[in-house]
Each structure stands twice: as structure tokens, then as C-alpha cells.
Design an enzyme around this catalytic site. Structure first.
Site, PDB file in Angstrom:
ATOM      1  N   HIS A   1      46.169 -37.562  19.275  1.00 20.50           N
ATOM      2  CA  HIS A   1      47.056 -38.424  20.060  1.00 20.50           C
ATOM      3  C   HIS A   1      48.163 -38.999  19.160  1.00 20.50           C
ATOM      4  O   HIS A   1      49.344 -38.956  19.507  1.00 20.50           O
ATOM      5  CB  HIS A   1      46.221 -39.547  20.706  1.00 20.50           C
ATOM      6  CG  HIS A   1      47.015 -40.595  21.424  1.00 20.50           C
ATOM      7  ND1 HIS A   1      46.863 -40.840  22.775  1.00 20.50           N
ATOM      8  CD2 HIS A   1      47.965 -41.464  20.993  1.00 20.50           C
ATOM      9  CE1 HIS A   1      47.692 -41.816  23.125  1.00 20.50           C
ATOM     10  NE2 HIS A   1      48.369 -42.214  22.075  1.00 20.50           N
ATOM     11  N   GLU A   2      47.771 -39.506  17.977  1.00 20.99           N
ATOM     12  CA  GLU A   2      48.767 -40.102  17.073  1.00 20.99           C
ATOM     13  C   GLU A   2      49.696 -39.035  16.502  1.00 20.99           C
ATOM     14  O   GLU A   2      50.895 -39.272  16.350  1.00 20.99           O
ATOM     15  CB  GLU A   2      48.088 -40.880  15.942  1.00 20.99           C
ATOM     16  CG  GLU A   2      47.191 -42.025  16.397  1.00 20.99           C
ATOM     17  CD  GLU A   2      47.823 -42.936  17.437  1.00 20.99           C
ATOM     18  OE1 GLU A   2      49.058 -43.123  17.411  1.00 20.99           O
ATOM     19  OE2 GLU A   2      47.081 -43.450  18.298  1.00 20.99           O
TER      20      GLU A   2
ATOM     21  N   GLY B   1      44.576 -46.674  17.061  1.00 18.69           N
ATOM     22  CA  GLY B   1      45.468 -45.745  16.386  1.00 18.69           C
ATOM     23  C   GLY B   1      46.903 -46.190  16.580  1.00 18.69           C
ATOM     24  O   GLY B   1      47.216 -46.865  17.574  1.00 18.69           O
TER      25      GLY B   1
ATOM     26  N   HIS C   1      52.597 -38.248  18.715  1.00 21.23           N
ATOM     27  CA  HIS C   1      53.713 -39.205  18.629  1.00 21.23           C
ATOM     28  C   HIS C   1      54.745 -38.770  17.591  1.00 21.23           C
ATOM     29  O   HIS C   1      55.938 -39.046  17.738  1.00 21.23           O
ATOM     30  CB  HIS C   1      53.199 -40.599  18.240  1.00 21.23           C
ATOM     31  CG  HIS C   1      52.638 -41.397  19.381  1.00 21.23           C
ATOM     32  ND1 HIS C   1      53.398 -41.784  20.464  1.00 21.23           N
ATOM     33  CD2 HIS C   1      51.398 -41.902  19.604  1.00 21.23           C
ATOM     34  CE1 HIS C   1      52.643 -42.495  21.302  1.00 21.23           C
ATOM     35  NE2 HIS C   1      51.425 -42.582  20.807  1.00 21.23           N
TER      36      HIS C   1
ATOM     37  N   GLN D   1      56.112 -45.377  16.829  1.00 20.51           N
ATOM     38  CA  GLN D   1      55.858 -46.457  17.794  1.00 20.51           C
ATOM     39  C   GLN D   1      56.355 -47.810  17.290  1.00 20.51           C
ATOM     40  O   GLN D   1      56.502 -48.737  18.077  1.00 20.51           O
ATOM     41  CB  GLN D   1      54.356 -46.562  18.101  1.00 20.51           C
ATOM     42  CG  GLN D   1      53.842 -45.431  18.959  1.00 20.51           C
ATOM     43  CD  GLN D   1      52.350 -45.583  19.182  1.00 20.51           C
ATOM     44  OE1 GLN D   1      51.557 -45.221  18.315  1.00 20.51           O
ATOM     45  NE2 GLN D   1      51.972 -46.126  20.313  1.00 20.51           N
TER      46      GLN D   1
ATOM     47  N   CYS E   1      47.500 -45.931  25.448  1.00 20.42           N
ATOM     48  CA  CYS E   1      48.513 -45.925  24.387  1.00 20.42           C
ATOM     49  C   CYS E   1      49.216 -47.267  24.386  1.00 20.42           C
ATOM     50  O   CYS E   1      49.590 -47.765  25.451  1.00 20.42           O
ATOM     51  CB  CYS E   1      49.511 -44.800  24.655  1.00 20.42           C
ATOM     52  SG  CYS E   1      50.793 -44.662  23.404  1.00 20.42           S
ATOM     53  N   LEU E   2      49.419 -47.851  23.199  1.00 19.45           N
ATOM     54  CA  LEU E   2      50.091 -49.150  23.116  1.00 19.45           C
ATOM     55  C   LEU E   2      51.531 -49.067  23.639  1.00 19.45           C
ATOM     56  O   LEU E   2      52.105 -50.080  24.024  1.00 19.45           O
ATOM     57  CB  LEU E   2      50.087 -49.667  21.672  1.00 19.45           C
ATOM     58  CG  LEU E   2      48.703 -49.980  21.080  1.00 19.45           C
ATOM     59  CD1 LEU E   2      48.825 -50.361  19.608  1.00 19.45           C
ATOM     60  CD2 LEU E   2      48.015 -51.088  21.869  1.00 19.45           C
TER      61      LEU E   2
HETATM   62 NI    NI Z   1      49.827 -43.675  21.635  1.00 20.31          NI
END
Ligand code: NI
Length: 175
Positions: free
Chosen positions: A137-138, A45, A141, A50, A95-96
Site C-alpha cells: 500500500h505504501e 504506514g 503511494h 503523503q 489510508c490517512l
Molecule cells: Ni495510504
């Protein structure tokens, strides 16, 4: 082209993203580049903030997580949760933007989401299991929320310290 994924403590990860006026060519292009970036990472995701774009756009593909190599992407603009189950489940999340950090997070186990697709059509999607987790989660953000914000202060502080340590070891000492 893959995009640079921001990591904490970049302040852009803490801002609230603006809705898109519609899914036009520019947004479709952004979705395509976000997918490329997500697959390259690899991740399941990614949200526009991000990659430094403060728009309410997310991409998700959980196909890779089940060992299925075929891509099955979901691209969403202006996603909104219309309904969430009272039942919660916990998933081990990463998470990236917080590289190498994982923790179990509790979220509603099923959701109904409304969004604009790549053709600018309004769609409703019900999701449960891992897909529900990744979408939530996304979507977090888009409001400047990270998965660590769902943890106790103690657990969040542990992850923050680990990330600071990792950053220090990556940077030359004399700058
Ligand atoms: Ni994330």
C-alpha cells in the site's frame, strides 16, 4: 515535529516520487518525522508523498494493530519488490489521505522487498499477512497510486462521492 498529511484530491498524491541518492542525515530526519506523524495520526504506514515530499521513502509499524503498545518501526528508502507470491489475499484497507474510507483490496499475500535502511545499508525483507499489505500500500503511494485504484469503478466512485460530501460539510458554505 508532526507533518501535515495531504488528503485527496491533492495533486501531489498522484505524482511519481524520485529515488533518494542515499540515506543521509536529511532522509533519516524525514523518516523520524514521518514516524512521529504516523504514530500521532494514528496509522500503521505512511509514505513521503503523503507529507508532500516526492521521495521514495516509506515507514511502517504494524505493532499497534495487534494491541502491542511497543513500537517496532520499519523505515525503507527506495523499496523494490524482488518477488511476489502468485497467491493473493484481501485485507480491509484504509489510508490517512482518504480519511474514514475503507475497502477490501486484493494483493499478493507474500513479498520479498529490497530497500535501504536508516544506516544506508541494503536489506532484504520477506513479508506476509498485514505487513505485506501495508508495505505494498505504501509503495503504491510512491507511484501516485491509491488503494481505491485497485477497486472497481463503481466502488471507487462511491468512495469519491463520500469524500466530496465529507469535504463539503467541513467547509463553510460561503467562500
Ligand atoms: Ni495510504
Amino acid at each position: 515535529m508532526t507533518l501535515l498529511v495531504l488528503t485527496v484530491p491533492d495533486s501531489r498524491l498522484r505524482q511519481v516520487a524520485a529515488p533518494v541518492r542515499g540515506v543521509d542525515k536529511g532522509v533519516v530526519h524525514l523518516m523520524k518525522e514521518m514516524l512521529e506523524t504516523m504514530y500521532a495520526a494514528p496509522g500503521i504506514g505512511l509514505s513521503a508523498p503523503q507529507v508532500g515530499i516526492l521521495k521514495r521513502v516509506i515507514v511502517v509499524d504494524i505493532a499497534g494493530s495487534t494491541g502491542d503498545s511497543a513500537h517496532n518501526p520499519l523505515c525503507m528508502a527506495n523499496p523494490a519488490i524482488l518477488w511476489a507470491s502468485g497467491e493473493y489475499s484481501s485485507c480491509n484497507e484504509g489510508c490517512l489521505s482518504l480519511p474514514g474510507q475503507y475497502a477490501r483490496v486484493n494483493r499478493p499475500s507474500s513479498i520479498l522487498v529490497r530497500y535501504l535502511d536508516q544506516q544506508n545499508k541494503t536489506r532484504d525483507c520477506t513479508a506476509d499477512g498485514l505487513l505485506a499489505t501495508v508495505i505494498q500500500h505504501e509503495m503504491d503511494h510512491l507511484d501516485g497510486v491509491l488503494f481505491v485504484d485497485h477497486l472497481s469503478k463503481l466502488r471507487r466512485d462511491i468512495i469519491t462521492r463520500r469524500l466530496q460530501k465529507a469535504r463539503r460539510s467541513r467547509q463553510p458554505a460561503s467562500t
